[in-house]
Design a protein around this motif. Structure first.
Motif, PDB file in Angstrom:
ATOM      1  N   TYR A 195      17.298  14.377  12.566  1.00 54.48           N
ATOM      2  CA  TYR A 195      17.674  13.251  13.416  1.00 54.48           C
ATOM      3  C   TYR A 195      19.175  12.968  13.413  1.00 54.48           C
ATOM      4  CZ  TYR A 195      17.132   8.798  15.829  1.00 54.48           C
ATOM      5  OH  TYR A 195      17.198   7.779  16.756  1.00 54.48           O
ATOM      6  N   THR A 231      19.435  17.663  20.281  1.00 52.03           N
ATOM      7  CA  THR A 231      18.986  16.269  20.226  1.00 52.03           C
ATOM      8  C   THR A 231      17.563  16.133  20.757  1.00 52.03           C
ATOM      9  OG1 THR A 231      21.263  15.546  20.627  1.00 52.03           O
ATOM     10  CG2 THR A 231      19.530  13.907  20.908  1.00 52.03           C
ATOM     11  N   PHE A 232      16.760  15.373  20.024  1.00 49.45           N
ATOM     12  CA  PHE A 232      15.400  15.048  20.446  1.00 49.45           C
ATOM     13  C   PHE A 232      15.211  13.544  20.312  1.00 49.45           C
ATOM     14  CE2 PHE A 232      15.178  19.291  18.453  1.00 49.45           C
ATOM     15  CZ  PHE A 232      14.740  20.035  19.528  1.00 49.45           C
ATOM     16  N   SER A 233      14.166  13.046  20.946  1.00 46.54           N
ATOM     17  CA  SER A 233      13.819  11.633  20.758  1.00 46.54           C
ATOM     18  C   SER A 233      13.349  11.422  19.325  1.00 46.54           C
ATOM     19  CB  SER A 233      12.715  11.223  21.734  1.00 46.54           C
ATOM     20  OG  SER A 233      11.494  11.875  21.402  1.00 46.54           O
ATOM     21  N   THR A 276       9.717  12.649  18.880  1.00 46.88           N
ATOM     22  CA  THR A 276       9.644  14.112  18.858  1.00 46.88           C
ATOM     23  C   THR A 276      10.179  14.659  17.544  1.00 46.88           C
ATOM     24  OG1 THR A 276       9.915  14.218  21.263  1.00 46.88           O
ATOM     25  CG2 THR A 276      10.394  16.226  20.015  1.00 46.88           C
ATOM     26  N   THR A 277      11.269  14.087  17.069  1.00 49.45           N
ATOM     27  CA  THR A 277      11.831  14.514  15.794  1.00 49.45           C
ATOM     28  C   THR A 277      10.836  14.296  14.663  1.00 49.45           C
ATOM     29  OG1 THR A 277      14.076  13.989  16.534  1.00 49.45           O
ATOM     30  CG2 THR A 277      13.723  14.182  14.163  1.00 49.45           C
ATOM     31  N   VAL A 279       7.931  16.879  14.964  1.00 45.97           N
ATOM     32  CA  VAL A 279       8.360  18.221  14.578  1.00 45.97           C
ATOM     33  C   VAL A 279       8.568  18.310  13.067  1.00 45.97           C
ATOM     34  CG1 VAL A 279      10.231  19.902  14.755  1.00 45.97           C
ATOM     35  CG2 VAL A 279       9.378  18.773  16.813  1.00 45.97           C
TER      36      VAL A 279
END
Length: 216
Positions: free
Chosen positions: A75, A84-86, A89-90, A93
């Motif tokens: 993150y 970059t992910f939300s 989602t982070t 994962v």
């Protein structure tokens, strides 16, 4: 101390939102863990050292690193490399990747538990390697390890509150935020604790029943 039902009424909409996020994280994280874990397990049995060794190193590193550190890395560090992910989602994962290293060991044990005669029979029939895995080995191996995989789903459920550290408001995150805003902690925390029990305990009973059925 008295139980405040008005606080319960005020918290319940946030609780349902948090419950949905928790279930999303656990279900999607489990799918990643089960799928990637099988990939790790099969790669670890590769005859190619160039495949086997890197996979062993990666899985050992992930398994021996705290989940919280991995969440912070994904993150806070990856965005510095323009990855970059939300937050959700982070979290998904990170949960899936972390638990995939444990499910890989479960799969490995199941594969090694398949009798050698099954491998020899497949070789005698000149079955292609892909068909040997798909039609002979994996159906037997997975059947042996389903109960253990179920236990990791429950473990993931109990670890899901960690994703609140990166801003994902699952059940406990919603309860903490509600408490910080209203200075009422007893009701929301108690509700979340009961919710975890109501989800985890039936899942545990289902896993045990499934284990008994598969043994028979």
């Amino acid at each position: 101390m008295t139980w405040d039902w008005s606080a319960v009424d005020a918290f319940m909409p946030k609780f349902w939102d948090g419950l949905l996020v928790t279930l999303q994280a656990v279900v999607l994280g489990s799918l990643i863990a089960f799928t990637l874990g099988l990939v790790w397990a099969m790669a670890q049995r590769s005859s190619l050292k160039a495949v086997r060794w890197p996979v062993n190193i990666v899985t050992e590193f992930i398994r021996n690193t705290p989940l919280l550190v991995q969440l912070f890395f994904f993150y806070y560090v990856l965005p510095e490399w323009d990855i970059t992910f939300s937050a959700l989602t982070t979290g998904v994962v990170a949960l899936g990747l972390h638990y995939s290293t444990y499910t890989a060991e479960v799969y490995r044990a199941g594969i090694e538990g398949v009798p050698v005669g099954q491998w020899e029979a497949a070789t005698a029939l000149s079955l292609p390697r892909g068909r040997t895995w798909g039609a002979v080995i994996l159906p037997q191996a997975i059947r042996r390890v389903v109960p253990a995989l179920g236990n990791y789903v429950i473990a993931m459920l109990k670890d899901s509150p960690m994703i609140a550290t990166i801003g994902v408001l699952e059940m406990l995150g919603e309860a903490r935020q509600f408490g910080a805003q209203t200075f009422v902690m007893t009701e929301p925390i108690t509700i979340v604790g009961i919710a975890f029990i109501l989800i985890a305990y039936p899942a545990s009973l289902l896993t045990r029943a499934l284990e008994r059925r598969l043994v028979r």
